[in-house]
Design a protein around this motif. Sequence first.
Motif, PDB file in Angstrom:
ATOM      1  N   ARG A   1      -4.495  -9.928   7.002  1.00  0.00           N
ATOM      2  CA  ARG A   1      -3.247 -10.170   7.881  1.00  0.00           C
ATOM      3  C   ARG A   1      -2.032 -11.030   7.499  1.00  0.00           C
ATOM      4  O   ARG A   1      -0.783 -10.575   7.294  1.00  0.00           O
ATOM      5  CB  ARG A   1      -3.405 -10.249   9.378  1.00  0.00           C
ATOM      6  N   ASP A   2      -2.199 -11.904   6.252  1.00  0.00           N
ATOM      7  CA  ASP A   2      -1.545 -13.077   6.520  1.00  0.00           C
ATOM      8  C   ASP A   2      -1.127 -12.620   4.727  1.00  0.00           C
ATOM      9  O   ASP A   2      -0.188 -12.611   4.709  1.00  0.00           O
ATOM     10  CB  ASP A   2      -2.696 -14.628   5.521  1.00  0.00           C
ATOM     11  N   ALA A   3      -1.891 -11.328   4.128  1.00  0.00           N
ATOM     12  CA  ALA A   3      -1.454 -10.610   3.032  1.00  0.00           C
ATOM     13  C   ALA A   3       0.015  -9.999   3.209  1.00  0.00           C
ATOM     14  O   ALA A   3       0.992  -9.006   2.063  1.00  0.00           O
ATOM     15  CB  ALA A   3      -2.104 -10.239   2.197  1.00  0.00           C
ATOM     16  N   GLY A   4       0.112  -9.312   4.562  1.00  0.00           N
ATOM     17  CA  GLY A   4       0.647  -8.147   5.180  1.00  0.00           C
ATOM     18  C   GLY A   4       0.258  -6.309   4.610  1.00  0.00           C
ATOM     19  O   GLY A   4       0.521  -5.786   4.934  1.00  0.00           O
ATOM     20  N   VAL A   5      -1.310  -6.709   5.239  1.00  0.00           N
ATOM     21  CA  VAL A   5      -1.975  -5.323   4.592  1.00  0.00           C
ATOM     22  C   VAL A   5      -2.348  -5.231   5.974  1.00  0.00           C
ATOM     23  O   VAL A   5      -3.462  -5.816   6.185  1.00  0.00           O
ATOM     24  CB  VAL A   5      -2.889  -5.528   3.446  1.00  0.00           C
ATOM     25  N   ASP A   6      -2.239  -3.482   6.457  1.00  0.00           N
ATOM     26  CA  ASP A   6      -2.661  -3.359   7.334  1.00  0.00           C
ATOM     27  C   ASP A   6      -3.211  -1.897   7.090  1.00  0.00           C
ATOM     28  O   ASP A   6      -4.341  -1.450   7.632  1.00  0.00           O
ATOM     29  CB  ASP A   6      -1.312  -3.158   8.618  1.00  0.00           C
ATOM     30  N   LYS A   7      -3.723  -1.420   6.253  1.00  0.00           N
ATOM     31  CA  LYS A   7      -4.058  -0.173   5.612  1.00  0.00           C
ATOM     32  C   LYS A   7      -4.494  -0.116   4.146  1.00  0.00           C
ATOM     33  O   LYS A   7      -3.710  -0.951   3.060  1.00  0.00           O
ATOM     34  CB  LYS A   7      -2.855   1.020   5.765  1.00  0.00           C
TER      35      LYS A   7
ATOM     36  N   GLN B   1       1.019  -1.167  -0.380  1.00  0.00           N
ATOM     37  CA  GLN B   1      -0.286   0.241  -0.061  1.00  0.00           C
ATOM     38  C   GLN B   1       0.934   1.452  -0.301  1.00  0.00           C
ATOM     39  O   GLN B   1       1.629   1.213   1.181  1.00  0.00           O
ATOM     40  CB  GLN B   1      -0.989  -0.326   1.779  1.00  0.00           C
ATOM     41  N   ARG B   2       0.832   2.142  -0.570  1.00  0.00           N
ATOM     42  CA  ARG B   2       1.627   3.324  -0.931  1.00  0.00           C
ATOM     43  C   ARG B   2       0.698   3.996  -0.104  1.00  0.00           C
ATOM     44  O   ARG B   2       0.045   4.194   0.142  1.00  0.00           O
ATOM     45  CB  ARG B   2       1.238   4.117  -2.338  1.00  0.00           C
ATOM     46  N   ASP B   3       1.599   5.377   0.397  1.00  0.00           N
ATOM     47  CA  ASP B   3       0.777   6.609   0.714  1.00  0.00           C
ATOM     48  C   ASP B   3       0.460   7.160   0.156  1.00  0.00           C
ATOM     49  O   ASP B   3       1.293   8.063  -1.009  1.00  0.00           O
ATOM     50  CB  ASP B   3       2.570   6.948   2.080  1.00  0.00           C
ATOM     51  N   LEU B   4      -0.525   8.370  -0.145  1.00  0.00           N
ATOM     52  CA  LEU B   4      -1.087   8.851  -1.309  1.00  0.00           C
ATOM     53  C   LEU B   4      -0.140  10.676  -1.573  1.00  0.00           C
ATOM     54  O   LEU B   4      -0.222  10.606  -1.965  1.00  0.00           O
ATOM     55  CB  LEU B   4      -2.352   9.067  -0.406  1.00  0.00           C
TER      56      LEU B   4
END
Length: 494
Positions: free
Chosen positions: A236-242, A50-53
């Motif tokens: 969570r499994d994908a490592g995505v928190d945002k 996930q990028r920082d916008l």
Amino acid sequence: MCFSFNLGSALSSTQLREWFLLVGLFIFFSNTLLAQVTIQQFPRDHQLYQRDLSTNTANIPIEGIIDRAELYTSVAVKVYQSSSIFFQQSATLNFGRRRAQFSFTINLPAELTNFSIELYGVRDGQQVLIRRAEKIVAGDVILINGQSNAEALSSGKPIDYDEFSRSYTANFGWNYIKYSSPGLWGTRVAKNIITQQGIPVAIFNQAEGGKDIAYFLKQADNPSQSNYEKLRQRLRDAGVDKVTSIVWFQGEGDGWTTTIADYKSSFQQLQQAWQQDYQAQFTYILQIRYRSCSHTMPYPFEAQRQLAVEEPTVGIMSTTNLDHDGCHFPYENGYREMGDNLFYLMRRDIYGVDRGNVAAPDIYKITQVSDRELVLECNNTSSLSMVGTPWSDFRIENNNVSISNGLIEGNRIRLFLAGAVTNIQGVSYLAHTGSAADWIFNPNGIGLLQFYNFPVIPAPVSEVVETLPTPVNEEPLDRVEIETNLPTDCNAIS
């Protein structure tokens, strides 16, 4: 030892034993070396971060532990953009009790480029590859949830697949979007973002057909079996928190029993949990069609419309002016256009590009100018157009009078009544199921949002109204009172 084998002839038993010994020793020492390295964080093949916008970049952490002081003196990380070095860095290992930790942070730009990342152990100038990951990207993560129209036939159209569309599933890990179930319009949204904004996209679709809104809420008891927790665990499994945004397409399952107030309350509860867990900057609702899948009440779609007015980070997109089989939509003039319309709204909000008239037209004022005429004024549009005869989709509430005809003038709709009626209290726009081409829409073909029992101002009105009343609830006014502020860009027409 030195070996020279003629692979074209049979090996002797002595040569075979020596060959197997050499291979065995190689495997043993390789496994022993790697066993001394614990990788705590490292990218996976095809992973999207996930990028920082604000910076258009993503931070990629690499962390681990070396357990033998004599193994390596330093570690190095190399990032490749195609076959060229994009970034490289090394760090000296400082051992304490024969252990050393290492950590790197890679700042990856969000662009249509596949990056490869390699981690090396270094000793005496020799590098040993410890871990490698390919086709890593930075981009946007979009969550989709709701009922069967959010599932949208589960798979995407191959024409909308792209190598920079990704997702994560238990079966395939991080991979191309075709290995997940993104839905037809979800795949289309991702394709548009990739081709028109140059940003990779990951879609996580956790929709389930035939469920009411309560089914999707965050549960306090037995959460592992809930839809909400299944999606959260998947992330969570994908490592995505945002995530960048969340899209909600649901409501048919509540169209028999809910009220406007109850649906809004449930959605706000869901929205609050999403914000806490995913920090999405924008949430979008695709408004359900009245009587879609045979539901009977107009309350869910009106609740959705009100939520978009009242919640500053919630946008809404109409599904009128699209073909419909009574429950679902086809791809052409259906889910495809839905994905296109939603993309243009997202592009304005997230990417700062506004081509104009990207929001769905919405009612903001109704005036009874005579006992046989009503004037409806809409916002979010420079003008309206019509096709066919959409007047039967309007209904005068608490009265049997019908609409005999109508006209479109700019962003105003004039409705002519079949009989004389005074003191009309509320008007609804209920659209219709099916594909009959009788619609009202903006210059980009986006259909008018449905509304239920919107209050009517009696004529004459000679002054600009600063604050307009909100649509009345389906419950008596002495029991429920809702307040809504007039959008600041709306002016009453004299």
